[in-house]
Structures are given as C-alpha cells and as structure tokens.
Design a protein around this motif. Structure first.
Motif, PDB file in Angstrom:
ATOM      1  N   ALA A 121       0.780  26.184  21.979  1.00  0.00           N
ATOM      2  CA  ALA A 121       1.199  25.642  23.215  1.00  0.00           C
ATOM      3  C   ALA A 121       2.014  24.428  23.075  1.00  0.00           C
ATOM      4  O   ALA A 121       2.534  24.084  24.014  1.00  0.00           O
ATOM      5  CB  ALA A 121      -0.035  25.230  23.861  1.00  0.00           C
ATOM      6  N   ILE A 122       2.177  23.830  21.700  1.00  0.00           N
ATOM      7  CA  ILE A 122       3.141  22.709  21.762  1.00  0.00           C
ATOM      8  C   ILE A 122       4.676  23.276  21.622  1.00  0.00           C
ATOM      9  O   ILE A 122       4.992  24.217  20.884  1.00  0.00           O
ATOM     10  CB  ILE A 122       2.678  22.018  20.352  1.00  0.00           C
ATOM     11  N   PRO A 123       5.376  22.673  22.445  1.00  0.00           N
ATOM     12  CA  PRO A 123       7.008  23.160  22.132  1.00  0.00           C
ATOM     13  C   PRO A 123       7.526  23.040  20.810  1.00  0.00           C
ATOM     14  O   PRO A 123       7.206  21.958  20.062  1.00  0.00           O
ATOM     15  CB  PRO A 123       7.375  22.080  23.388  1.00  0.00           C
ATOM     16  N   LYS A 124       8.208  23.967  20.395  1.00  0.00           N
ATOM     17  CA  LYS A 124       8.746  24.292  19.193  1.00  0.00           C
ATOM     18  C   LYS A 124       9.776  22.908  18.934  1.00  0.00           C
ATOM     19  O   LYS A 124       9.996  22.664  17.678  1.00  0.00           O
ATOM     20  CB  LYS A 124       9.644  25.401  18.965  1.00  0.00           C
ATOM     21  N   GLY A 125      10.243  22.198  20.065  1.00  0.00           N
ATOM     22  CA  GLY A 125      11.281  21.311  19.820  1.00  0.00           C
ATOM     23  C   GLY A 125      10.586  20.307  19.027  1.00  0.00           C
ATOM     24  O   GLY A 125      11.059  19.453  18.480  1.00  0.00           O
ATOM     25  N   GLN A 126       9.342  19.900  19.371  1.00  0.00           N
ATOM     26  CA  GLN A 126       8.311  18.811  18.666  1.00  0.00           C
ATOM     27  C   GLN A 126       8.568  18.980  17.163  1.00  0.00           C
ATOM     28  O   GLN A 126       8.820  18.102  16.353  1.00  0.00           O
ATOM     29  CB  GLN A 126       6.912  18.984  19.225  1.00  0.00           C
ATOM     30  N   ALA A 127       8.314  20.118  16.710  1.00  0.00           N
ATOM     31  CA  ALA A 127       8.242  20.320  15.402  1.00  0.00           C
ATOM     32  C   ALA A 127       9.847  20.135  14.702  1.00  0.00           C
ATOM     33  O   ALA A 127       9.942  19.537  13.518  1.00  0.00           O
ATOM     34  CB  ALA A 127       7.949  21.752  14.806  1.00  0.00           C
ATOM     35  N   GLY A 128      10.548  20.627  15.628  1.00  0.00           N
ATOM     36  CA  GLY A 128      12.140  20.612  15.165  1.00  0.00           C
ATOM     37  C   GLY A 128      12.630  19.289  15.042  1.00  0.00           C
ATOM     38  O   GLY A 128      13.441  18.812  14.109  1.00  0.00           O
ATOM     39  N   ALA A 129      12.116  18.301  15.992  1.00  0.00           N
ATOM     40  CA  ALA A 129      12.635  16.935  15.793  1.00  0.00           C
ATOM     41  C   ALA A 129      11.935  16.284  14.785  1.00  0.00           C
ATOM     42  O   ALA A 129      12.693  15.360  14.194  1.00  0.00           O
ATOM     43  CB  ALA A 129      12.130  16.258  17.051  1.00  0.00           C
ATOM     44  N   ILE A 145       2.093  17.865  15.444  1.00  0.00           N
ATOM     45  CA  ILE A 145       1.411  18.953  16.291  1.00  0.00           C
ATOM     46  C   ILE A 145       0.089  18.853  16.305  1.00  0.00           C
ATOM     47  O   ILE A 145      -0.365  19.259  17.593  1.00  0.00           O
ATOM     48  CB  ILE A 145       1.894  20.137  15.167  1.00  0.00           C
ATOM     49  N   LEU A 146      -0.887  18.590  15.451  1.00  0.00           N
ATOM     50  CA  LEU A 146      -2.402  18.709  15.729  1.00  0.00           C
ATOM     51  C   LEU A 146      -2.604  17.738  16.461  1.00  0.00           C
ATOM     52  O   LEU A 146      -3.720  18.136  17.270  1.00  0.00           O
ATOM     53  CB  LEU A 146      -2.917  18.750  13.991  1.00  0.00           C
ATOM     54  N   PRO A 147      -2.451  16.372  16.589  1.00  0.00           N
ATOM     55  CA  PRO A 147      -2.658  15.404  17.394  1.00  0.00           C
ATOM     56  C   PRO A 147      -2.775  15.988  19.033  1.00  0.00           C
ATOM     57  O   PRO A 147      -3.643  15.813  19.574  1.00  0.00           O
ATOM     58  CB  PRO A 147      -2.237  14.058  17.246  1.00  0.00           C
ATOM     59  N   GLN A 148      -1.483  16.472  19.261  1.00  0.00           N
ATOM     60  CA  GLN A 148      -1.216  16.894  20.747  1.00  0.00           C
ATOM     61  C   GLN A 148      -2.172  18.181  20.931  1.00  0.00           C
ATOM     62  O   GLN A 148      -2.569  18.446  21.940  1.00  0.00           O
ATOM     63  CB  GLN A 148       0.110  17.369  20.680  1.00  0.00           C
ATOM     64  N   ALA A 149      -2.097  19.000  19.960  1.00  0.00           N
ATOM     65  CA  ALA A 149      -2.877  20.276  20.136  1.00  0.00           C
ATOM     66  C   ALA A 149      -4.210  20.235  20.145  1.00  0.00           C
ATOM     67  O   ALA A 149      -4.843  20.739  21.252  1.00  0.00           O
ATOM     68  CB  ALA A 149      -2.677  21.308  18.844  1.00  0.00           C
ATOM     69  N   PHE A 150      -4.802  19.226  19.693  1.00  0.00           N
ATOM     70  CA  PHE A 150      -6.250  18.745  19.679  1.00  0.00           C
ATOM     71  C   PHE A 150      -6.611  18.209  20.957  1.00  0.00           C
ATOM     72  O   PHE A 150      -7.620  18.344  21.529  1.00  0.00           O
ATOM     73  CB  PHE A 150      -6.805  18.002  18.487  1.00  0.00           C
ATOM     74  N   ARG A 151      -5.520  17.386  21.528  1.00  0.00           N
ATOM     75  CA  ARG A 151      -5.924  16.929  22.965  1.00  0.00           C
ATOM     76  C   ARG A 151      -5.820  18.070  23.961  1.00  0.00           C
ATOM     77  O   ARG A 151      -6.785  18.233  24.689  1.00  0.00           O
ATOM     78  CB  ARG A 151      -4.773  16.001  23.244  1.00  0.00           C
ATOM     79  N   LYS A 152      -5.014  19.002  23.810  1.00  0.00           N
ATOM     80  CA  LYS A 152      -5.194  20.009  24.862  1.00  0.00           C
ATOM     81  C   LYS A 152      -6.516  21.134  24.675  1.00  0.00           C
ATOM     82  O   LYS A 152      -6.874  21.702  25.653  1.00  0.00           O
ATOM     83  CB  LYS A 152      -3.909  21.251  24.611  1.00  0.00           C
TER      84      LYS A 152
END
Length: 224
Positions: A121-129, A145-152
């Motif tokens: 669910a995390i936009p791929k642009g986050q990893a690209g940046a 990625i994981l901090p944002q993913a665990f929030r969701k």
C-alpha cells in the motif's frame, strides 16, 4: 426450565484469573512471535528470490488451508520430539510451549498477508526516493517502508489478535488450563457447568467486543 445458580462464580474468581493470565500470556507471546515471523515471510514473498518467494508462498497457503486445532495437535506431539532431538535432553516439553509454537507458526501466515498488504500500500515512489538518497534495501525497509506500513496495518493486526484471543480456547484439546478450560473444570467440580460456561462466554464477549470497538476508534484516528 432449568434454574441457573451463579453463586459459585465469585469464590472461583481467583482460579479463573489464573486461567486468564495464562490465556493472555499465550496471546501476547504468540502475537509478538507471529508478527516477527509474519514480517519475515512477507518480505520473503515480496522478494524476487527464486527459492525464498515460492517457499514463503507455500508456507502461507499451507497454514491458511488447515484447521488450527489440527496444528495444535500436531505440534503437541512433534515439538517435544524435535526439541529433544536438537538439545539431546530428555526433559519433557510442556503443553504451553507446544501451543505457543503452534500459534506462532499458524498466525504468522495470517500476519504475513496483513504485512504484505501494508507494504504494497506504500507508494513505490517512497522506495525510489530512498534509493536515490543512497539507502540500501535493508535501510529502505527499516526506515521508510515498514514504519509507514505498520501505521496503516496496526488496526488489522489488532483485529487478528482479537481472533487469536478467541482461538486460544482451542488449547483445551491438549489439556492446557487456559481461562475457558479452567472455567469448565471448576464448573464440573461444583456441579454448575452451564453457569461457568455462560460466564466464560460472557467474559470472551465483553473483552472481544470492547477490543473491537477500540480498534475501530484507532482505525479512524490512524486514517491518513
């Protein structure tokens, strides 16, 4: 019509609390282990590794396709033999350890799907940046990625934990004295099995319903 007598519930509360403590201990340890193993499975499944990804997929699909009661029975018989073979010790392995391993292995399959969905669910642009800043894969996952993913996915993880709390009652199959098994046993001793089972059902309902309401409120607060 059968007359119900709940007068023996209060004197039995200390013993019932001991059973609830065991249930909660099993729940917390199983959730912690299941989330850790589930996260590793999710990362393995999302990877492009030719071996890890198919193995993780098989693991998840396998454990999601068999009954939990069967898994508990299997591990109750297998875990002692495996641990004794590894350690070379003949010390008996308790039912609690066997049930804990069973719950961790089983719930990891469900937690992994929640974690995988949260990562995707995390936009791929986050990893690209993050890669553009010079981070490696481990740093990207751990710091971005994981901090944002665990929030969701926190509400979903908690909802699955509520289901696990209910499923802990299945340890009656191996004689572990959790809350439900303790209530059933004490009810048989005093000759009031129906009353004690009704009380146990009410406790499970109150805890599960209350926790579900809290999860819904948390879900609204964490919504982005």
């Amino acid at each position: 019509m059968m007359e119900l007598d709940f007068s023996q519930i209060v004197p039995a509360l200390p013993g019932l609390w001991q059973g609830m403590q065991l249930t909660l201990k099993l729940l917390v340890m199983a959730v912690a282990g299941g989330v850790v193993l589930g996260t590793l499975l999710a990362l393995a499944r999302l990877s492009e590794h030719r071996v890890l990804s198919p193995l993780a997929k098989f693991y998840v699909n396998y454990f999601r396709s068999i009954p939990l009661l069967l898994v508990i029975s299997w591990f109750y018989l297998v875990v002692p033999m495996v641990l004794n073979w590894i350690t070379g010790s003949l010390e008996p392995v308790g039912a609690f350890t066997s049930c804990l391993v069973a719950f961790v292995m089983f719930e990891a399959a469900y937690f992994s799907e929640i974690v995988r969905a949260g990562i995707q669910a995390i936009p791929k642009g986050q990893a690209g940046a993050a890669y553009a800043l010079g981070m490696n894969y481990g740093q990207v996952m751990r710091l971005v990625i994981l901090p944002q993913a665990f929030r969701k996915m926190t509400p979903l993880l908690l909802q699955q934990s509520i289901i696990l709390f209910q499923d802990t009652s299945l340890v009656y199959a191996v004689g572990l004295m959790d809350f439900l098994n303790t209530a059933r046993s004490k009810g048989d001793v005093v000759g009031l099995p129906h009353e004690f089972l009704l009380f146990a059902g009410a406790v499970y309902f109150v805890i599960s319903f209350g926790a579900s309401r809290l999860v819904k409120r948390m879900q609204k607060r964490l919504a982005v």
